[in-house]
Design an enzyme around this catalytic site. Structure first.
Site, short mmCIF file in Angstrom:
data_model
loop_
_atom_site.label_atom_id
_atom_site.label_comp_id
_atom_site.label_asym_id
_atom_site.label_seq_id
_atom_site.Cartn_x
_atom_site.Cartn_y
_atom_site.Cartn_z
N LYS A 111 11.68 -77.44 84.54
CA LYS A 111 12.64 -76.84 85.49
C LYS A 111 12.56 -75.32 85.50
O LYS A 111 12.78 -74.69 86.53
CB LYS A 111 14.06 -77.30 85.17
CG LYS A 111 14.28 -78.77 85.48
CD LYS A 111 15.74 -79.15 85.36
CE LYS A 111 15.94 -80.60 85.77
NZ LYS A 111 17.29 -81.11 85.52
N LYS A 193 10.04 -91.42 91.02
CA LYS A 193 11.31 -92.07 90.69
C LYS A 193 12.31 -91.80 91.81
O LYS A 193 12.33 -90.70 92.38
CB LYS A 193 11.81 -91.46 89.37
CG LYS A 193 13.08 -92.05 88.84
CD LYS A 193 13.43 -91.36 87.52
CE LYS A 193 14.84 -91.72 87.10
NZ LYS A 193 15.27 -91.04 85.89
N LYS A 196 17.72 -88.30 94.68
CA LYS A 196 18.31 -87.74 95.89
C LYS A 196 17.56 -86.48 96.32
O LYS A 196 17.33 -86.24 97.50
CB LYS A 196 19.78 -87.40 95.62
CG LYS A 196 20.55 -87.27 96.90
CD LYS A 196 22.03 -87.44 96.68
CE LYS A 196 22.73 -87.32 98.02
NZ LYS A 196 24.15 -87.43 97.93
#
Ligand code: SF4
Length: 339
Positions: A111, A193, A196
């Protein structure tokens, strides 16, 4: 009764990946364990987020969880920021958390690439997760594979804190993972995977028409160019979704019809859509009722936070004492409630 802590980000509506991969399991576990289910809004601000929708996304997540079967009579459902002890314990646990371990976390490495200037919250995310779990001295934590490393760090933090401040005992139990039976739900792109942020999901509360419109273009076995081309269901995500939503005889029929080129992919998807719509209908109905009564949802969250704060205060009182802080005047419970 063993205690379980589960956390989920306030991403708004649940999708079928969350539901199959985690929430169904929590609904089952709440019957046999003391369950704390926390909407982790403090975690949500460690990456870029939309402050204008955070509150509604948090409430929508609560609606989704309740509609999916989380029962406030059995489980404690609450919002992380409503229990300020999470942040306080995180700060206290920072004192025993090795910086090197935080920098080694795979999620941090992934990230942090997306930021020019990496927020400290992203680095400290696993310490907050440790605080979430240890605050309730949870025995078990249902985690996906991507959270196993964080849970291992929680265990290490618990060990270090116990060694330093535990007065010879394991005040914080080392939480054990409950790995839900490998349910990594692939998204409609057939690759990543279901998530959203990738836009490859079907919402748990989607209308029948929305479900069909999303399933229609979903990726299938590329070998099936025309109806006459046989396919391999094992490499097709639609087949795997059938296993969750269709009865066993339909799953067998799907495999046979795919291998034998007895039907087209649209026929196969239509059957899946119908079964998915039927499975999700009661959840959608409950959610619509809760959306009409948001005060009731806020009340459930308020009751959950009160119960969570009570337990959290007990733990923090002990932690402050063992770490040598001067006690605040007045009863600790009052001190915690007024903040
Ligand atoms: S027939 Fe069904 S299982 Fe086979 S490739 Fe098409 S969608 Fe997938």
């Amino acid at each position: 009764m063993p205690r379980i802590f589960s956390g989920i980000q306030p991403s708004g509506e649940l999708h079928i990946g969350n539901w199959l991969g985690a929430v169904q399991n929590w609904v089952n576990l709440q019957r046999s364990y003391e369950s704390l289910i926390c909407i982790v809004d403090l975690h949500a601000i460690t990456s870029k987020y939309d402050k204008d929708t955070l509150a509604q996304r948090t409430r929508d997540m609560a609606i989704g969880l309740l509609a999916a079967g989380i029962d406030p009579e059995q489980a404690t459902l609450f919002v992380q920021s409503h229990v300020p002890q999470h942040s306080e314990l995180q700060w206290l646990l920072n004192s025993v958390t090795p910086l090197g371990e935080l920098e080694r976390m795979t999620q941090f490495k992934d990230k942090s690439q997306k930021f020019e200037s990496v927020p400290a919250g992203l680095l400290n995310y696993p310490v907050l997760m440790a605080a979430d779990i240890l605050l309730y001295r949870a025995d078990l934590v249902p985690v996906g594979e991507d959270q196993v490393q964080h849970l291992e760090l929680t265990r290490e933090i618990a060990r270090k804190w116990n060694a330093e401040f535990g007065r010879g005992e394991d005040f914080f139990p080392e939480p054990q993972p409950i790995l839900a039976e490998a349910k990594r739900i692939t998204g409609l792109d057939g690759q990543a995977k279901m998530s959203k942020s990738l836009g490859n999901t079907i919402g748990l509360l989607d209308t029948p028409e929305e479900i069909w419109q999303k399933l229609r273009p979903a990726k299938t076995d590329p070998a099936r160019v025309t109806r006459k081309d046989p396919g391999n269901p094992e490499i097709c995500n639609i087949y795997h979704l059938h296993k969750y939503f269709s009865p066993p005889e339909t799953v067998a029929l799907v495999a046979e019809s795919c291998r034998g080129a007895k039907w087209g992919c649209l026929d196969c998807k239509r059957v899946l859509a119908d079964n998915m719509i039927a499975t999700l209908a009661p959840i959608r109905e409950r959610a619509l009722q809760l959306q009409e009564d948001q005060d009731r949802v806020d009340e459930i969250l308020a009751d959950g936070a009160t119960a969570a704060r009570r337990r959290a205060s007990e733990t923090l009182g002990e932690v402050r004492d063992r770490m040598g802080f001067l006690p605040a005047r007045g009863k600790p419970a009052v001190f915690d409630e007024v903040r």
